[in-house]
Design an enzyme around this catalytic site. Structure first.
Site, mmCIF file in Angstrom:
data_model
loop_
_atom_site.group_PDB
_atom_site.id
_atom_site.type_symbol
_atom_site.label_atom_id
_atom_site.label_comp_id
_atom_site.label_asym_id
_atom_site.label_seq_id
_atom_site.Cartn_x
_atom_site.Cartn_y
_atom_site.Cartn_z
ATOM 1 N N HIS A 173 -2.189 -6.731 11.534
ATOM 2 C CA HIS A 173 -2.134 -7.363 11.032
ATOM 3 C C HIS A 173 -1.459 -8.965 11.489
ATOM 4 C CE1 HIS A 173 -2.347 -5.182 6.641
ATOM 5 N NE2 HIS A 173 -3.205 -4.757 7.238
ATOM 6 N N GLU A 193 0.836 -1.839 0.384
ATOM 7 C CA GLU A 193 -0.136 -0.023 -0.073
ATOM 8 C C GLU A 193 1.154 1.136 -0.155
ATOM 9 O OE1 GLU A 193 -1.952 -1.233 3.678
ATOM 10 O OE2 GLU A 193 -1.509 0.623 4.570
ATOM 11 N N ASN A 230 -5.183 -6.800 2.363
ATOM 12 C CA ASN A 230 -5.438 -6.366 4.214
ATOM 13 C C ASN A 230 -6.475 -7.195 4.856
ATOM 14 O OD1 ASN A 230 -4.501 -4.042 2.225
ATOM 15 N ND2 ASN A 230 -4.082 -3.587 4.178
HETATM 16 P P1 FAE Z 1 -10.482 -6.853 16.542
HETATM 17 O O1 FAE Z 1 -10.722 -6.050 15.622
HETATM 18 O O2 FAE Z 1 -8.657 -6.445 17.198
HETATM 19 O O3 FAE Z 1 -10.853 -6.988 17.871
HETATM 20 C C1 FAE Z 1 -11.100 -7.707 19.105
HETATM 21 C C2 FAE Z 1 -11.680 -6.695 20.466
HETATM 22 O O4 FAE Z 1 -11.748 -7.611 21.645
HETATM 23 C C3 FAE Z 1 -10.598 -5.561 20.521
HETATM 24 O O5 FAE Z 1 -11.540 -4.238 20.967
HETATM 25 C C4 FAE Z 1 -9.898 -5.999 22.139
HETATM 26 O O6 FAE Z 1 -10.297 -4.684 22.667
HETATM 27 C C5 FAE Z 1 -11.218 -7.064 22.445
HETATM 28 N N1 FAE Z 1 -10.852 -8.304 23.090
HETATM 29 C C6 FAE Z 1 -9.890 -8.815 23.420
HETATM 30 N N2 FAE Z 1 -9.327 -9.277 24.405
HETATM 31 C C7 FAE Z 1 -10.542 -9.391 25.106
HETATM 32 C C8 FAE Z 1 -10.437 -9.963 26.564
HETATM 33 N N3 FAE Z 1 -10.159 -10.751 26.890
HETATM 34 N N4 FAE Z 1 -11.842 -8.977 26.864
HETATM 35 C C9 FAE Z 1 -12.953 -8.451 26.304
HETATM 36 N N5 FAE Z 1 -12.838 -7.689 24.938
HETATM 37 C C10 FAE Z 1 -11.070 -8.508 24.666
HETATM 38 O O7 FAE Z 1 -10.175 -8.657 15.839
HETATM 39 N N6 FAE Z 1 -7.029 -3.983 8.408
HETATM 40 C C11 FAE Z 1 -7.220 -3.971 6.897
HETATM 41 O O8 FAE Z 1 -8.180 -4.560 6.564
HETATM 42 N N7 FAE Z 1 -7.393 -2.299 6.596
HETATM 43 C C12 FAE Z 1 -6.079 -1.145 7.041
HETATM 44 O O9 FAE Z 1 -6.567 -0.868 6.566
HETATM 45 C C13 FAE Z 1 -5.632 -2.011 8.345
HETATM 46 N N8 FAE Z 1 -4.775 -1.150 8.788
HETATM 47 C C14 FAE Z 1 -4.492 -0.654 9.891
HETATM 48 C C15 FAE Z 1 -4.397 -0.381 10.969
HETATM 49 C C16 FAE Z 1 -3.248 -0.164 12.351
HETATM 50 C C17 FAE Z 1 -2.625 0.163 12.833
HETATM 51 C C18 FAE Z 1 -4.100 -2.057 12.807
HETATM 52 C C19 FAE Z 1 -3.352 -2.239 13.978
HETATM 53 C C20 FAE Z 1 -4.444 -2.520 12.253
HETATM 54 C C21 FAE Z 1 -5.341 -2.476 10.642
HETATM 55 N N9 FAE Z 1 -5.350 -3.323 10.322
HETATM 56 C C22 FAE Z 1 -6.259 -3.527 8.646
HETATM 57 C C23 FAE Z 1 -6.167 -4.718 11.021
HETATM 58 C C24 FAE Z 1 -7.360 -4.690 11.137
HETATM 59 O O10 FAE Z 1 -8.137 -3.856 11.807
HETATM 60 C C25 FAE Z 1 -7.912 -6.270 12.182
HETATM 61 O O11 FAE Z 1 -6.840 -6.826 11.132
HETATM 62 C C26 FAE Z 1 -8.939 -6.573 12.388
HETATM 63 O O12 FAE Z 1 -9.310 -5.108 13.635
HETATM 64 C C27 FAE Z 1 -9.008 -7.781 13.376
HETATM 65 O O13 FAE Z 1 -10.271 -7.844 13.679
HETATM 66 P P2 FAE Z 1 -10.890 -9.210 14.635
HETATM 67 O O14 FAE Z 1 -12.536 -8.993 14.399
HETATM 68 O O15 FAE Z 1 -10.092 -10.198 14.336
#
Ligand code: FAE
Length: 546
Positions: A487, A401, A525
């Site tokens: 990721h 990207e 992504n």
């Molecule tokens: P996620 O969105 O991480 O949600 C998990 C949630 O569970 C979080 O809110 C945690 O605080 C919560 N949690 C964890 N453990 C516990 C617990 N024990 N008790 C209660 N709560 C808990 O998971 N992906 C893209 O496709 N495009 C992008 O442009 C992109 N840019 C990114 C930029 C950054 C800086 C970052 C950090 C990530 C980026 N990603 C991007 C990755 C994407 O945000 C990530 O793959 C998803 O958010 C993962 O989704 P999940 O549902 O797996």
């Protein structure tokens, strides 16, 4: 602004922010002193509660699951360790989320020093001391890698770039080998794209706005070296971004907001899936609550879930025990994997199979910058939302990207986050002595990613007569940002730790529904794939298990 989500919510928040900004520094100082006392109290789960479905985490997998369960008539309680940022009072700058250039107490999860992905500029270190606080971005450190994750209601959608990419169909078999591609591309990817509000930048505006000069320079360099360059969809409200450029609305993507939250234009999950889930009236969310234990109810049905309620400094406020008929693990790849590995090792869920904790990858993430000639300025103003990429996946194993460097000054740098076909996979294991879960990833494994990224950037440097920047990740000596990932994927892989729909082996009623299901790489992504897979799995579960 036709596709603007939540117009009422936005104007209400706007007027609150304007009020606070207008009243000047007195309120701002108060907010700093108390570290943003919640403006509205949330309804928290009660000790002893009995719930039909408990969802751990409010990111992509969790939000899809909660919405579809609620639509099917199930009462859902979501447990989220981070804050509900929609209820947090603005900081001293009058905003809920600070700019990427000014991290403070709101920015990092329980750290006393910031840990910006880009650690240096002109070789000088950028990190600084901050008070320990339940900030929005977790830089979770394992010995071989730092894993960045969003913390708060909305998970990664709070901090990410919003790049919403569906993998090329010919690559799908490597992403989710046990899943029917016809169903995914016919039904679930379209459903996910619609649910997330994915859209493309207006190509005419792209050509003329100064905020995407960096992207146009990236395109010129990619094309002159013979690479395929492509626009990349995003969940940002593109009409709002044009209005930002016109000066008619507050600047957000064009105002250096991204990594530490976005105040206006990004369609976070709170404006899409979670908004719809809450509108059913069947979904409640407990922020600042962390699930620490799950075990079968002794001599009964369902699961006992142990929850730690915390304050914004990380101290335990209460420990609660609730009962849930079904539990959905949606804490993200790292959150879910750590919890499951600990619960298996400590005897709470001993029947989980030996695949739990395995198959973890970092989507091949590696960063680099290139130093351009003076005639290829990339702009002193840059949109924080990337909208284009360079595709060399088939020939070189890399999709890069074209990323912003929104510093506010001309840097003459082109910056890239590459996703590569890194073959290595790590494992989470429980260290009983330390009482902690570790991850076996080794920094040296990133050499494969560097080699693949070089398939693009060595060639561009040769064509342009340019060099790599060496000042962004260390003291004028380091080209590659090979110490991190945005990721994380895997750790409870579909059809291995679970059945082909996310049901954990050994425990009917326990499910995984997030990025932990995906075996380490999505070729692009990841969040559209996480969302689409969650849509597929929950449809099957609602039909068969309820
Ligand atoms: P996620 O969105 O991480 O949600 C998990 C949630 O569970 C979080 O809110 C945690 O605080 C919560 N949690 C964890 N453990 C516990 C617990 N024990 N008790 C209660 N709560 C808990 O998971 N992906 C893209 O496709 N495009 C992008 O442009 C992109 N840019 C990114 C930029 C950054 C800086 C970052 C950090 C990530 C980026 N990603 C991007 C990755 C994407 O945000 C990530 O793959 C998803 O958010 C993962 O989704 P999940 O549902 O797996």
């Amino acid at each position: 602004m036709g596709n603007s989500p939540q117009p009422e919510g936005r104007s209400a928040r706007l007027s609150r922010r304007r009020f606070v900004a207008g009243t000047g520094s007195i309120l701002g100082a108060a907010a700093v002193g108390t570290y943003a006392t919640p403006a509205r109290a949330a309804a928290h789960i009660a000790n002893g509660a009995q719930v039909a479905a408990l969802v751990i985490g409010t990111g992509y997998g969790g939000s899809v699951t909660a919405l579809r369960l609620a639509e099917a008539g199930v009462a859902v309680h979501m447990i989220e360790m981070g804050q509900d940022w929609a209820t947090v009072a603005p900081g001293p700058d009058g905003r809920i989320h600070p700019k990427v250039t000014s991290p403070d107490y709101r920015s990092f999860w329980m750290r006393t020093k910031t840990k910006a992905p880009l650690s240096n500029f002109l070789g000088f270190p950028l990190d600084k001391a901050v008070p320990k606080h339940a900030g929005i971005l977790d830089a979770e450190e394992f010995p071989g890698i730092t894993v960045y994750q969003g913390r708060g209601v909305g998970g990664g959608s709070l901090v990410n770039g919003g790049m919403a990419v569906t993998p090329k169909r010919q690559n799908f078999a490597s992403v989710l080998p046990s899943v029917n591609a016809d169903e995914m591309y016919g039904t679930y990817y379209p459903r996910a794209n619609a649910g997330l509000g994915v859209g493309l930048v207006n190509p005419d505006w792209f050509e003329r706005t100064s905020y995407y000069q960096y992207s146009r320079v990236g395109r010129k360099h990619a094309k002159r070296s013979g690479f395929a360059w492509t626009f990349v969809p995003d969940v940002y409200d593109w009409d709002y971004m044009v209005a930002e450029d016109n000066g008619t609305v507050p600047k957000s993507a064009l105002g250096q907001e991204i990594l530490y939250g976005n105040n206006y234009g990004k369609k976070t999950l709170g404006k899409t899936y979670l908004q719809k889930a809450k509108a059913t009236g069947r979904v409640t969310i407990s922020p600042l609550h962390e699930v620490t234990g799950v075990a079968p109810v002794a001599g009964g049905t369902g699961f006992t879930v142990t929850i730690r309620q915390l304050d914004t400094a990380g101290a335990t406020v209460a420990t609660k025990t609730v009962t849930a008929a079904k539990v959905f693990f949606a804490g993200g790849s790292v959150g879910t994997s750590k919890l499951l590995v600990k619960l298996k090792a400590t005897g709470a869920l001993p029947k989980l199979n030996g695949e739990v904790g395995k198959g973890w990858g970092e989507n091949g993430n590696v960063m680099c910058g290139r130093a351009n000639h003076m005639w290829d300025a990339t702009g002193d103003v840059q949109s924080t939302i990337p909208c284009s990429g360079i595709d060399n996946w088939d020939a070189g194993g890399a999709f890069a990207e074209v990323a912003p460097l929104p510093t506010g000054i001309e840097t003459y740098a082109s910056f890239y986050l590459s996703i590569t076909k890194n073959p290595h996979r790590a494992e989470f294991t429980y260290d009983a002595g330390a009482g902690k879960v570790g991850l076996s990833w080794q920094t040296a494994w990133k050499q494969d990613s560097i080699t693949m990224a070089k398939s693009i950037f060595d060639k561009i440097n040769r064509t342009e007569g340019t060099i790599y920047r060496i000042d962004l990740f260390g003291n004028n000596s380091k080209v590659w940002g090979d110490h991190l990932t945005y990721h994380p994927l895997g750790g409870a892989v579909l059809n291995k730790a679970t059945d082909n729909y996310g049901r954990l082996h050994g425990y009917p009623g326990l499910y995984v529904t997030d990025g932990a299901l995906i075996p380490g790489n999505t070729t692009v992504n990841p969040f559209v794939t996480i969302t689409a897979l969650a849509e597929r799995n929950i449809e099957h579960i609602v039909r068969n298990d309820l």
